[in-house]
Scaffold this motif. Structure first.
Motif, PDB file in Angstrom:
ATOM      1  N   ILE A  17      10.379  -1.158  -1.689  1.00 28.22           N
ATOM      2  CA  ILE A  17      10.830  -0.134  -2.630  1.00 28.22           C
ATOM      3  C   ILE A  17      10.627   1.252  -1.989  1.00 28.22           C
ATOM      4  CG2 ILE A  17      10.665  -1.375  -4.820  1.00 28.22           C
ATOM      5  CD1 ILE A  17       7.826  -0.420  -5.186  1.00 28.22           C
ATOM      6  N   ALA A  18      11.684   2.068  -2.043  1.00 32.86           N
ATOM      7  CA  ALA A  18      11.596   3.366  -1.368  1.00 32.86           C
ATOM      8  C   ALA A  18      12.602   4.341  -1.959  1.00 32.86           C
ATOM      9  CB  ALA A  18      11.881   3.201   0.117  1.00 32.86           C
ATOM     10  N   ALA A  69       2.537   2.690  -7.676  1.00 32.46           N
ATOM     11  CA  ALA A  69       3.335   2.760  -8.912  1.00 32.46           C
ATOM     12  C   ALA A  69       3.690   1.342  -9.357  1.00 32.46           C
ATOM     13  CB  ALA A  69       4.596   3.591  -8.678  1.00 32.46           C
ATOM     14  N   PHE A  70       3.993   0.490  -8.375  1.00 34.81           N
ATOM     15  CA  PHE A  70       4.293  -0.917  -8.711  1.00 34.81           C
ATOM     16  C   PHE A  70       3.079  -1.589  -9.362  1.00 34.81           C
ATOM     17  CE2 PHE A  70       3.692  -5.344  -7.321  1.00 34.81           C
ATOM     18  CZ  PHE A  70       4.675  -5.942  -8.112  1.00 34.81           C
ATOM     19  N   ILE A  71       1.892  -1.313  -8.834  1.00 37.67           N
ATOM     20  CA  ILE A  71       0.684  -1.934  -9.399  1.00 37.67           C
ATOM     21  C   ILE A  71       0.528  -1.504 -10.870  1.00 37.67           C
ATOM     22  CG2 ILE A  71      -1.846  -2.047  -9.207  1.00 37.67           C
ATOM     23  CD1 ILE A  71      -1.435  -1.701  -6.114  1.00 37.67           C
ATOM     24  N   GLU A  72       0.838  -0.248 -11.145  1.00 36.16           N
ATOM     25  CA  GLU A  72       0.761   0.223 -12.547  1.00 36.16           C
ATOM     26  C   GLU A  72       1.786  -0.491 -13.420  1.00 36.16           C
ATOM     27  OE1 GLU A  72       1.100   4.484 -12.634  1.00 36.16           O
ATOM     28  OE2 GLU A  72      -0.789   4.757 -11.538  1.00 36.16           O
ATOM     29  N   GLU A  73       3.006  -0.637 -12.911  1.00 35.53           N
ATOM     30  CA  GLU A  73       4.052  -1.292 -13.713  1.00 35.53           C
ATOM     31  C   GLU A  73       3.759  -2.789 -13.890  1.00 35.53           C
ATOM     32  OE1 GLU A  73       6.370   0.189 -15.402  1.00 35.53           O
ATOM     33  OE2 GLU A  73       5.944   2.187 -14.592  1.00 35.53           O
ATOM     34  N   LEU A  74       3.158  -3.375 -12.865  1.00 32.89           N
ATOM     35  CA  LEU A  74       2.793  -4.786 -12.980  1.00 32.89           C
ATOM     36  C   LEU A  74       1.705  -4.960 -14.045  1.00 32.89           C
ATOM     37  CD1 LEU A  74       3.028  -7.681 -11.916  1.00 32.89           C
ATOM     38  CD2 LEU A  74       1.347  -7.110 -10.155  1.00 32.89           C
ATOM     39  N   ALA A  75       0.774  -4.025 -14.074  1.00 32.67           N
ATOM     40  CA  ALA A  75      -0.289  -4.087 -15.090  1.00 32.67           C
ATOM     41  C   ALA A  75       0.318  -4.041 -16.489  1.00 32.67           C
ATOM     42  CB  ALA A  75      -1.268  -2.939 -14.881  1.00 32.67           C
ATOM     43  N   LYS A  76       1.374  -3.228 -16.654  1.00 30.47           N
ATOM     44  CA  LYS A  76       2.045  -3.156 -17.959  1.00 30.47           C
ATOM     45  C   LYS A  76       2.648  -4.506 -18.312  1.00 30.47           C
ATOM     46  CE  LYS A  76       3.496   1.603 -17.917  1.00 30.47           C
ATOM     47  NZ  LYS A  76       4.649   2.413 -17.541  1.00 30.47           N
ATOM     48  N   ARG A  77       3.311  -5.130 -17.329  1.00 30.69           N
ATOM     49  CA  ARG A  77       3.930  -6.449 -17.607  1.00 30.69           C
ATOM     50  C   ARG A  77       2.868  -7.488 -17.963  1.00 30.69           C
ATOM     51  NH1 ARG A  77       8.114  -9.700 -14.740  1.00 30.69           N
ATOM     52  NH2 ARG A  77       7.843 -10.721 -16.737  1.00 30.69           N
ATOM     53  N   VAL A  78       1.748  -7.432 -17.245  1.00 26.32           N
ATOM     54  CA  VAL A  78       0.675  -8.389 -17.524  1.00 26.32           C
ATOM     55  C   VAL A  78       0.163  -8.188 -18.947  1.00 26.32           C
ATOM     56  CG1 VAL A  78      -1.718  -8.949 -16.910  1.00 26.32           C
ATOM     57  CG2 VAL A  78       0.017  -8.774 -15.116  1.00 26.32           C
ATOM     58  N   ASP A  96       6.208  -3.839  -1.451  1.00 25.80           N
ATOM     59  CA  ASP A  96       5.588  -2.859  -0.563  1.00 25.80           C
ATOM     60  C   ASP A  96       6.532  -1.663  -0.371  1.00 25.80           C
ATOM     61  OD1 ASP A  96       3.712  -1.807   1.134  1.00 25.80           O
ATOM     62  OD2 ASP A  96       3.638  -3.523   2.491  1.00 25.80           O
ATOM     63  N   GLY A  97       5.981  -0.582   0.156  1.00 25.37           N
ATOM     64  CA  GLY A  97       6.781   0.606   0.444  1.00 25.37           C
ATOM     65  C   GLY A  97       7.140   0.657   1.918  1.00 25.37           C
ATOM     66  N   ALA A  98       7.711   1.759   2.346  1.00 26.81           N
ATOM     67  CA  ALA A  98       8.025   1.967   3.769  1.00 26.81           C
ATOM     68  C   ALA A  98       8.120   3.469   4.014  1.00 26.81           C
ATOM     69  CB  ALA A  98       9.337   1.288   4.128  1.00 26.81           C
ATOM     70  N   ASP A  99       7.925   3.859   5.250  1.00 22.52           N
ATOM     71  CA  ASP A  99       8.080   5.276   5.589  1.00 22.52           C
ATOM     72  C   ASP A  99       9.523   5.596   5.974  1.00 22.52           C
ATOM     73  OD1 ASP A  99       5.305   6.007   5.310  1.00 22.52           O
ATOM     74  OD2 ASP A  99       4.959   4.739   7.050  1.00 22.52           O
ATOM     75  N   GLU A 100      10.157   4.653   6.677  1.00 17.52           N
ATOM     76  CA  GLU A 100      11.571   4.801   7.059  1.00 17.52           C
ATOM     77  C   GLU A 100      12.186   3.410   7.074  1.00 17.52           C
ATOM     78  OE1 GLU A 100      11.861   6.705  10.909  1.00 17.52           O
ATOM     79  OE2 GLU A 100      10.845   8.519  10.194  1.00 17.52           O
ATOM     80  N   SER A 153       0.837  -1.201   0.000  1.00 16.06           N
ATOM     81  CA  SER A 153       0.000   0.000   0.000  1.00 16.06           C
ATOM     82  C   SER A 153       0.870   1.248   0.000  1.00 16.06           C
ATOM     83  CB  SER A 153      -0.909  -0.002   1.232  1.00 16.06           C
ATOM     84  OG  SER A 153      -1.771  -1.110   1.162  1.00 16.06           O
ATOM     85  N   GLY A 154       0.241   2.376  -0.372  1.00 18.08           N
ATOM     86  CA  GLY A 154       0.986   3.631  -0.444  1.00 18.08           C
ATOM     87  C   GLY A 154       1.279   4.001  -1.884  1.00 18.08           C
ATOM     88  N   SER A 155       1.844   5.189  -2.091  1.00 20.44           N
ATOM     89  CA  SER A 155       2.012   5.680  -3.463  1.00 20.44           C
ATOM     90  C   SER A 155       3.085   4.905  -4.237  1.00 20.44           C
ATOM     91  CB  SER A 155       2.328   7.185  -3.447  1.00 20.44           C
ATOM     92  OG  SER A 155       3.459   7.428  -2.653  1.00 20.44           O
TER      93      SER A 155
END
Ligand code: ABF
Length: 226
Positions: A116-117, A29-38, A81-85, A23-25
């Motif tokens: 990814i961060a 972005a990963f979900i968008e890139e995964l959609a491209k790969r699919v 997934d992302g992370a804050d710190e 979750s998170g921005s």
């Protein structure tokens, strides 16, 4: 930068994988890139989401037919997934967006976890700039906040939002509240389990048990692995 990270992470996805969507921005972005790969590589995947928000994002980019409820899968091959710190030794602080409970359910079970961060999130100690989010049973928020401050010090406040035009407690996807706790100093990773020992605490944003995670960072020079 988020898309560079996302594209790199999407390269790790294999045909037939059961993929945990963070979750998170950056995760979006990963979900968008995964959609491209699919779309472009004809990849078939099964997707389980860590939040309603990410599920909606997946549906928006055409991945809806690959989504499955968490109870329908018997394993998670890879989660992104992302992370804050995060620190160099892979202590992660998550939950700024409020989704850490399901993130932990998915991320801790994934055979491979990719975080990814952007590189400015790499810090020497946690917490550096963010409070520690703690998901709590709504009725217990005040008692839990008092317990935490009495035991460890600092300040714990209920996370509120202007939701539906009305100011009130932020309610998580799981129907709970969130406390944002600013401890007096850096935390010990053991706090992850100690917090869970307080009745009323459901989960926290301290992720100390995936020291094996693949961490991809990005700065203006590009993506690199930590
Ligand atoms: C998620 O990513 C959350 O736990 C964390 O709060 C967030 C970071 O968000 P962003 O990618 O928008 O900075 O995993």
């Amino acid at each position: 930068m988020k898309h560079l990270l996302a594209r790199k992470a999407a390269e790790y996805i294999r045909e037939g994988s059961i993929v945990g969507l963070g979750s998170g921005s950056t995760a979006k972005a990963f979900i968008e890139e995964l959609a491209k790969r699919v779309r472009e590589d004809g990849l078939t995947v099964t997707l389980v989401s860590t939040s309603v928000d990410s599920e909606l994002k997946a549906a928006e980019v055409g991945l809806d037919k690959y989504l499955a409820p968490l109870w329908a899968v018997d394993r998670i091959d890879i989660a992104v997934d992302g992370a804050d710190e995060l620190t160099r030794d892979r202590l992660f602080l998550k939950g700024g967006g409020g989704a850490m409970f399901r993130e932990k359910v998915v991320d801790y079970r994934a055979s491979t976890l990719i975080i990814i961060a952007e590189s400015h999130k790499l810090v020497d100690r946690i917490p550096a700039r963010h409070p520690i989010p703690i998901e709590v049973l709504p009725a217990a928020w005040r008692l839990v906040a008092d317990d935490i401050v009495k035991r460890w010090g600092g300040k714990a406040v209920l996370r509120v939002c202007q939701c539906g035009g009305k100011l009130g407690p932020l309610v998580t996807d799981n129907g709970n509240y969130i406390l944002d706790w600013a401890p007096p100093g850096p935390i010990d990773p053991a706090l992850e389990d100690e917090l869970r020992g307080i009745p009323g605490v459901i989960e926290s944003g301290i992720f100390s048990k995936r020291r094996d995670a693949v961490v991809l960072l990005a700065d203006e020079r590009g993506v690199f692995e930590l």
